[in-house]
Scaffold this motif. Structure first.
Motif, PDB file in Angstrom:
ATOM      1  N   ALA A  23      85.913  24.570  74.555  1.00  0.00           N
ATOM      2  CA  ALA A  23      84.845  23.720  74.013  1.00  0.00           C
ATOM      3  C   ALA A  23      83.956  23.209  75.139  1.00  0.00           C
ATOM      4  O   ALA A  23      82.722  23.134  74.996  1.00  0.00           O
ATOM      5  CB  ALA A  23      85.447  22.554  73.236  1.00  0.00           C
ATOM      6  N   GLY A  24      84.563  22.877  76.288  1.00  0.00           N
ATOM      7  CA  GLY A  24      83.777  22.436  77.432  1.00  0.00           C
ATOM      8  C   GLY A  24      82.886  23.544  77.969  1.00  0.00           C
ATOM      9  O   GLY A  24      81.720  23.306  78.335  1.00  0.00           O
ATOM     10  N   ILE A  25      83.426  24.772  78.031  1.00  0.00           N
ATOM     11  CA  ILE A  25      82.622  25.908  78.498  1.00  0.00           C
ATOM     12  C   ILE A  25      81.451  26.149  77.550  1.00  0.00           C
ATOM     13  O   ILE A  25      80.315  26.405  77.983  1.00  0.00           O
ATOM     14  CB  ILE A  25      83.507  27.164  78.612  1.00  0.00           C
ATOM     15  N   PHE A  26      81.715  26.062  76.263  1.00  0.00           N
ATOM     16  CA  PHE A  26      80.652  26.244  75.265  1.00  0.00           C
ATOM     17  C   PHE A  26      79.568  25.180  75.426  1.00  0.00           C
ATOM     18  O   PHE A  26      78.372  25.477  75.351  1.00  0.00           O
ATOM     19  CB  PHE A  26      81.255  26.193  73.865  1.00  0.00           C
ATOM     20  N   ALA A  27      79.972  23.936  75.665  1.00  0.00           N
ATOM     21  CA  ALA A  27      79.005  22.854  75.830  1.00  0.00           C
ATOM     22  C   ALA A  27      78.153  23.055  77.083  1.00  0.00           C
ATOM     23  O   ALA A  27      76.927  22.869  77.063  1.00  0.00           O
ATOM     24  CB  ALA A  27      79.737  21.516  75.888  1.00  0.00           C
ATOM     25  N   VAL A  28      78.805  23.465  78.181  1.00  0.00           N
ATOM     26  CA  VAL A  28      78.055  23.689  79.430  1.00  0.00           C
ATOM     27  C   VAL A  28      77.076  24.848  79.275  1.00  0.00           C
ATOM     28  O   VAL A  28      75.915  24.778  79.704  1.00  0.00           O
ATOM     29  CB  VAL A  28      79.036  23.950  80.589  1.00  0.00           C
ATOM     30  N   LEU A  29      77.522  25.927  78.639  1.00  0.00           N
ATOM     31  CA  LEU A  29      76.644  27.088  78.455  1.00  0.00           C
ATOM     32  C   LEU A  29      75.485  26.751  77.523  1.00  0.00           C
ATOM     33  O   LEU A  29      74.351  27.195  77.744  1.00  0.00           O
ATOM     34  CB  LEU A  29      77.460  28.263  77.908  1.00  0.00           C
ATOM     35  N   SER A  30      75.747  25.969  76.493  1.00  0.00           N
ATOM     36  CA  SER A  30      74.674  25.551  75.582  1.00  0.00           C
ATOM     37  C   SER A  30      73.641  24.705  76.326  1.00  0.00           C
ATOM     38  O   SER A  30      72.426  24.876  76.129  1.00  0.00           O
ATOM     39  CB  SER A  30      75.260  24.754  74.411  1.00  0.00           C
ATOM     40  N   ALA A  31      74.120  23.803  77.179  1.00  0.00           N
ATOM     41  CA  ALA A  31      73.198  22.977  77.955  1.00  0.00           C
ATOM     42  C   ALA A  31      72.373  23.837  78.913  1.00  0.00           C
ATOM     43  O   ALA A  31      71.168  23.591  79.109  1.00  0.00           O
ATOM     44  CB  ALA A  31      73.973  21.915  78.729  1.00  0.00           C
ATOM     45  N   LEU A  45      59.828  23.495  69.505  1.00  0.00           N
ATOM     46  CA  LEU A  45      60.367  22.237  69.019  1.00  0.00           C
ATOM     47  C   LEU A  45      61.768  22.005  69.582  1.00  0.00           C
ATOM     48  O   LEU A  45      62.506  22.977  69.842  1.00  0.00           O
ATOM     49  CB  LEU A  45      60.421  22.246  67.493  1.00  0.00           C
ATOM     50  N   PRO A  46      62.168  20.759  69.772  1.00  0.00           N
ATOM     51  CA  PRO A  46      63.541  20.474  70.236  1.00  0.00           C
ATOM     52  C   PRO A  46      64.603  21.061  69.322  1.00  0.00           C
ATOM     53  O   PRO A  46      65.662  21.493  69.790  1.00  0.00           O
ATOM     54  CB  PRO A  46      63.582  18.942  70.256  1.00  0.00           C
ATOM     55  N   ARG A  47      64.324  21.087  68.002  1.00  0.00           N
ATOM     56  CA  ARG A  47      65.306  21.665  67.078  1.00  0.00           C
ATOM     57  C   ARG A  47      65.522  23.148  67.360  1.00  0.00           C
ATOM     58  O   ARG A  47      66.638  23.655  67.317  1.00  0.00           O
ATOM     59  CB  ARG A  47      64.832  21.470  65.649  1.00  0.00           C
ATOM     60  N   ASP A  48      64.424  23.854  67.663  1.00  0.00           N
ATOM     61  CA  ASP A  48      64.544  25.276  67.963  1.00  0.00           C
ATOM     62  C   ASP A  48      65.265  25.506  69.296  1.00  0.00           C
ATOM     63  O   ASP A  48      66.027  26.474  69.446  1.00  0.00           O
ATOM     64  CB  ASP A  48      63.153  25.910  68.013  1.00  0.00           C
ATOM     65  N   ILE A  49      65.018  24.621  70.260  1.00  0.00           N
ATOM     66  CA  ILE A  49      65.741  24.742  71.534  1.00  0.00           C
ATOM     67  C   ILE A  49      67.236  24.626  71.317  1.00  0.00           C
ATOM     68  O   ILE A  49      68.033  25.433  71.827  1.00  0.00           O
ATOM     69  CB  ILE A  49      65.243  23.671  72.527  1.00  0.00           C
ATOM     70  N   TRP A  52      68.510  27.817  69.306  1.00  0.00           N
ATOM     71  CA  TRP A  52      68.567  29.021  70.129  1.00  0.00           C
ATOM     72  C   TRP A  52      69.696  28.926  71.166  1.00  0.00           C
ATOM     73  O   TRP A  52      70.359  29.925  71.463  1.00  0.00           O
ATOM     74  CB  TRP A  52      67.243  29.236  70.839  1.00  0.00           C
ATOM     75  N   SER A  53      69.875  27.753  71.716  1.00  0.00           N
ATOM     76  CA  SER A  53      70.930  27.571  72.719  1.00  0.00           C
ATOM     77  C   SER A  53      72.305  27.814  72.113  1.00  0.00           C
ATOM     78  O   SER A  53      73.152  28.513  72.699  1.00  0.00           O
ATOM     79  CB  SER A  53      70.858  26.162  73.298  1.00  0.00           C
ATOM     80  N   LEU A  54      72.546  27.264  70.936  1.00  0.00           N
ATOM     81  CA  LEU A  54      73.844  27.444  70.277  1.00  0.00           C
ATOM     82  C   LEU A  54      74.069  28.901  69.890  1.00  0.00           C
ATOM     83  O   LEU A  54      75.175  29.431  70.036  1.00  0.00           O
ATOM     84  CB  LEU A  54      73.947  26.548  69.046  1.00  0.00           C
ATOM     85  N   CYS A  55      73.015  29.558  69.406  1.00  0.00           N
ATOM     86  CA  CYS A  55      73.149  30.960  68.998  1.00  0.00           C
ATOM     87  C   CYS A  55      73.436  31.876  70.193  1.00  0.00           C
ATOM     88  O   CYS A  55      74.064  32.930  70.033  1.00  0.00           O
ATOM     89  CB  CYS A  55      71.883  31.418  68.292  1.00  0.00           C
ATOM     90  N   ASN A  56      72.958  31.515  71.361  1.00  0.00           N
ATOM     91  CA  ASN A  56      73.251  32.311  72.557  1.00  0.00           C
ATOM     92  C   ASN A  56      74.613  31.968  73.147  1.00  0.00           C
ATOM     93  O   ASN A  56      75.341  32.860  73.621  1.00  0.00           O
ATOM     94  CB  ASN A  56      72.165  32.086  73.616  1.00  0.00           C
ATOM     95  N   ALA A  57      74.975  30.693  73.163  1.00  0.00           N
ATOM     96  CA  ALA A  57      76.215  30.279  73.826  1.00  0.00           C
ATOM     97  C   ALA A  57      77.458  30.625  73.017  1.00  0.00           C
ATOM     98  O   ALA A  57      78.494  30.969  73.592  1.00  0.00           O
ATOM     99  CB  ALA A  57      76.170  28.770  74.080  1.00  0.00           C
TER     100      ALA A  57
END
Length: 274
Positions: A23-31, A45-49, A52-57
């Motif tokens: 979960a920590g790795i996922f959070a760091v990669l999303s950030a 938009l911030p929502r799209d950021i 997209w970040s979650l879909c990639n991480a």
């Protein structure tokens, strides 16, 4: 020549099996993706950021788990060539599956239209970039798994080679006359005497102020056995054991004493016999 036996893959536990770590790795990669998108994309938009970040991480994190926990610990058991080929194929498969996972997550979160989910694959420089970063993540996952497995093996080796704690050479026995040092190896047997215990040594008997249960606990690291509920006997003091009926044994000790065991005590004696 002595040969080092390495535990088989099936005998090893997963290295990063903790959900909190992943979960920590996922959070760091999303950030990380969020920062990249915020710096490189305009009019977003911030929502799209965040989306997209979650879909990639998420795909990169999820598909890295088997590489780290399952594949990497098995590579040292293969020949160098086989390990290299296996790693290359695994990295390619990881990059492809992570890419497909990202594409379909972006499609699924983009909204369901009347004609179904619209899937748009990456094109232009985005496609080679996706494959490159997938390959880089795959290599990093395998190297991390190899490092963690080597570290775990080293810790296990150090634990096996660490010297056992030395037992005290002398046992300080509380008596009615004070404290007397006694070498546990000299004790022939210990006999219950009410709330106290009687330590029988060659040519000497000492009355201790502690009971049998505490004596047994303190002598747990020494070769004593509970021959009877009122007798602890030193293994090395037994010179002969003979049947005494009802499943019991009569023990003859090196100082000439004889002790009749209980049935449980006789079972312990027979278990320690070779």
């Amino acid at each position: 020549m002595a040969q080092t036996v390495r535990p088989g893959p099936e005998s090893r536990l997963p290295i990063w099996h903790g959900y909190r770590v992943w979960a920590g790795i996922f959070a760091v990669l999303s950030a990380f993706y969020a920062i990249v998108f915020a710096l490189t994309e305009t009019l977003i938009l911030p929502r799209d950021i965040a989306l997209w970040s979650l879909c990639n991480a998420l795909p990169h994190t999820a598909f890295a788990v088997p590489l780290v926990d399952r594949l990497a610990p098995r590579l040292p058991d293969q020949s160098p060539l086989a390990a290299l080929v296996t790693s290359a194929l695994a990295v390619m498969a990881y990059a492809l599956t992570a890419y497909c996972g990202t594409v379909f997550l972006l499609a699924a979160t983009g909204g369901v239209r009347t004609d179904g989910i619209l899937v748009r694959f990456f094109s232009g420089p985005a496609l080679p970039w996706q494959m490159f970063q997938g390959s880089a993540y795959g290599c990093l996952a395998i190297m991390s798994g190899l490092w963690l497995d080597a570290r775990r093996q080293l810790l296990a080796l150090e634990a096996n080679q660490s010297p056992e704690p030395q037992r005290p050479q002398r046992w300080l026995v509380k008596t009615t006359d004070g404290i007397i040092p006694v070498d546990p190896a000299d004790i022939v047997r210990i006999e219950a005497a009410g709330e106290y215990s009687r330590l029988v040594l060659p040519g000497q008997t000492i009355m201790s102020r502690i009971g049998m249960r505490e004596c047994e606990e303190r002598l747990a690291s020494y070769p004593f056995l509970r021959a009877h509920r009122s007798h602890l006997v030193h293994n090395d003091a037994i010179i002969r054991a003979e049947p005494a009926g009802n499943g019991r044994l009569q023990l003859t000790l090196r100082n000439g004493d004889q002790v009749i065991t209980s049935r449980d005590g006789a079972r312990l004696v027979r278990e320690r016999a070779i």
